[in-house]
Design a protein around this motif. Sequence first.
Motif, short mmCIF file in Angstrom:
data_model
loop_
_atom_site.label_atom_id
_atom_site.label_comp_id
_atom_site.label_asym_id
_atom_site.label_seq_id
_atom_site.Cartn_x
_atom_site.Cartn_y
_atom_site.Cartn_z
N LEU A 128 0.82 -1.21 0.00
CA LEU A 128 0.00 0.00 0.00
C LEU A 128 0.85 1.26 0.00
CD1 LEU A 128 -2.81 -1.20 2.40
CD2 LEU A 128 -3.19 -0.27 0.11
N LEU A 129 1.92 1.26 0.79
CA LEU A 129 2.81 2.42 0.82
C LEU A 129 3.47 2.65 -0.53
CD1 LEU A 129 4.56 1.78 4.27
CD2 LEU A 129 3.07 3.72 3.74
N MET A 130 3.86 1.56 -1.17
CA MET A 130 4.65 1.65 -2.40
C MET A 130 3.87 2.25 -3.56
SD MET A 130 6.65 -1.45 -4.25
CE MET A 130 7.96 -1.11 -5.44
N ASP A 131 2.61 1.88 -3.72
CA ASP A 131 1.87 2.29 -4.91
C ASP A 131 0.70 3.24 -4.64
OD1 ASP A 131 3.50 1.08 -6.79
OD2 ASP A 131 2.41 -0.81 -6.77
N PRO A 184 -6.61 6.09 -6.30
CA PRO A 184 -6.84 4.86 -7.07
C PRO A 184 -5.88 3.75 -6.65
CG PRO A 184 -6.81 6.78 -8.50
CD PRO A 184 -6.33 7.25 -7.16
N LEU A 185 -6.36 2.52 -6.74
CA LEU A 185 -5.55 1.36 -6.36
C LEU A 185 -5.02 0.66 -7.61
CD1 LEU A 185 -7.84 0.03 -3.51
CD2 LEU A 185 -5.47 0.81 -3.23
N VAL A 186 -3.70 0.53 -7.68
CA VAL A 186 -3.05 -0.16 -8.79
C VAL A 186 -1.90 -0.99 -8.23
CG1 VAL A 186 -3.60 1.65 -10.47
CG2 VAL A 186 -1.45 1.75 -9.21
N GLY A 187 -1.39 -1.91 -9.04
CA GLY A 187 -0.18 -2.65 -8.70
C GLY A 187 -0.23 -3.34 -7.35
N ALA A 188 0.85 -3.21 -6.59
CA ALA A 188 0.97 -3.87 -5.30
C ALA A 188 -0.07 -3.35 -4.32
CB ALA A 188 2.37 -3.66 -4.74
N ALA A 189 -0.45 -2.07 -4.45
CA ALA A 189 -1.45 -1.50 -3.55
C ALA A 189 -2.80 -2.18 -3.72
CB ALA A 189 -1.58 0.00 -3.79
N THR A 222 8.39 11.29 -7.51
CA THR A 222 9.35 11.23 -8.61
C THR A 222 8.79 10.41 -9.76
OG1 THR A 222 11.20 11.41 -7.06
CG2 THR A 222 11.68 10.55 -9.26
N ARG A 223 8.17 9.27 -9.45
CA ARG A 223 7.59 8.41 -10.49
C ARG A 223 6.53 9.17 -11.29
NH1 ARG A 223 5.70 3.35 -7.04
NH2 ARG A 223 4.13 3.36 -8.70
N LEU A 224 5.68 9.92 -10.60
CA LEU A 224 4.62 10.65 -11.30
C LEU A 224 5.17 11.77 -12.17
CD1 LEU A 224 1.98 10.80 -8.41
CD2 LEU A 224 1.81 9.47 -10.53
N ARG A 225 6.20 12.45 -11.67
CA ARG A 225 6.84 13.48 -12.49
C ARG A 225 7.43 12.87 -13.76
NH1 ARG A 225 8.87 15.60 -7.64
NH2 ARG A 225 10.87 14.54 -7.99
N SER A 265 3.33 4.99 -14.07
CA SER A 265 4.52 5.15 -13.25
C SER A 265 5.12 3.81 -12.86
CB SER A 265 4.20 5.97 -11.99
OG SER A 265 3.54 5.19 -11.01
N ILE A 266 4.28 2.79 -12.73
CA ILE A 266 4.77 1.43 -12.47
C ILE A 266 5.39 0.85 -13.72
CG2 ILE A 266 4.11 -0.92 -11.86
CD1 ILE A 266 1.86 0.24 -10.17
N ASP A 267 4.67 0.97 -14.85
CA ASP A 267 5.14 0.38 -16.12
C ASP A 267 6.47 1.01 -16.55
OD1 ASP A 267 2.84 -1.10 -16.08
OD2 ASP A 267 1.75 0.23 -17.45
N THR A 268 6.61 2.33 -16.35
CA THR A 268 7.85 3.01 -16.78
C THR A 268 9.05 2.51 -15.97
OG1 THR A 268 6.61 4.99 -17.40
CG2 THR A 268 8.97 5.26 -16.98
#
Length: 465
Positions: free
Chosen positions: A304-307, A352-357, A417-420, A459-462
């Motif tokens: 949850l923290l990560m994504d 929104p919930l994606v990935g590990a979150a 940083t990922r979102l930027r 941001s995860i895919d990149t």
Amino acid sequence: MTRFVFDYGMFSVSAKYLSKQNGSNNYYYTRRIPAGVVRALKAQSGFKGPAKIKEVISTRTADRQKALKEASRINRYLEAQWAAIEAGEPTIEVIKSSEELFKTYHNQPFDLGDFIEERLSGEAKKELFDIALAGGNREREDDILEQNLDDVTWQALQRSRGIDLWSLSAIQQEYLELKGWANNRKQRNSVDGAFATFISALGDISTSDVSRLDVHRLVKNLIEEQGLKTATVKRKLSVIRAAINYVGQLREIELHNPFKNVEIPNLLEDAKDREDFTKEQQEMIRTRLTTTNEPNEIDNLIGLLMDTGMRVAEVVGLQADDIVLDAEVPHIRLHRNSMRRLKTKSSKRLVPLVGAALSSALRVKGNSDTFVFPRYVDEDSGTLKNDTASASVNKRLKVWLGEGAPTCHSFRHTMATRLRNVGCPKDVRDELGGWAKSISDNYGSPTDLRLKREYLQNSIDTVRR
């Protein structure tokens, strides 16, 4: 009289009070309480049973050098407290009652002097009259008054003479009580830590006995000699300043506050940017999360923290109803609840919930009807165990990534940083992170959630490319 204790380089005194306790790797400060202090405490409280005779305080570190420094600080703080106790400093209850007594008779036709005279024996009055006829002697007069008056009345008399009754420790106790933080471990530790820093150096004296020059010199010493970060010094000063202002305001008394507008040399120039997780570290964490046979609470916290980029307190305070999985875009509805105070008004948001979150949310949602991380919730005291949760996650990250691993708080910085890096506009980043001062017109709409989910997923895919 202001007392400075600036010899912080010598640890020989505190070293002999350092020991290990069974079941812990950390060092503990252990010292017998002086017999005179024990007697004074029992006399003040009227307690007749066995008294506490030893202080055992964790330094919260297994590193001997760090433990020595912390033990030295604890030693200075306790000795300042013990000196005040043996000197017969008034208790907080006596101080409060004395203030009330002083205000009751201040500038009244029947004033405090009349009140005191009614309580003196005929013999005491005669002695005072004889002293006055002989030209007066304040020391002898005070000896008679102190012997014949109760503690509250004697202290009210001191107050009428312009003596400040409120010592630093008295302000500390009253602030915690007025704020209702006596059982709030996080808030209490913050207040206790700030006051301990200044009491150990200045002594447990009234704010009237502290000059702005005293504070200026101490601030320089904390930074240059003790090595405290300027942000830490600023935080401690703000706690002391707020406590003095708050107690003075609610008690309707004038308290000198030398901790206001204190200049801190080179403020924040020593701050280090929080380290981001590298691409390799993020990939390692995702691999660990997906290959664990039975993900536990700590793994779910990490996911949850990560994504989401949420704060630790925001995650551990989640309730099952906060996790919305049956919507077009699964998301977390973050809002204030009985256990979790959001940092700012803008912290209220939809994530929104994606990935590990998303994976973690699916697991924790089905395992609880109330708080999804009950281990880190203390419903009796109404607090969250944020520090415990952070320590657990940081320990897991070190196991996975090695000793140099960033801490769990770096997930939030890494998310920004990922979102930027995927071109997410600043206003959207601010809304997702809870930093927005204003929100967009379509905030919370299906279109808004879809857009934010897309940025989060990109941001995860990149990172994984």
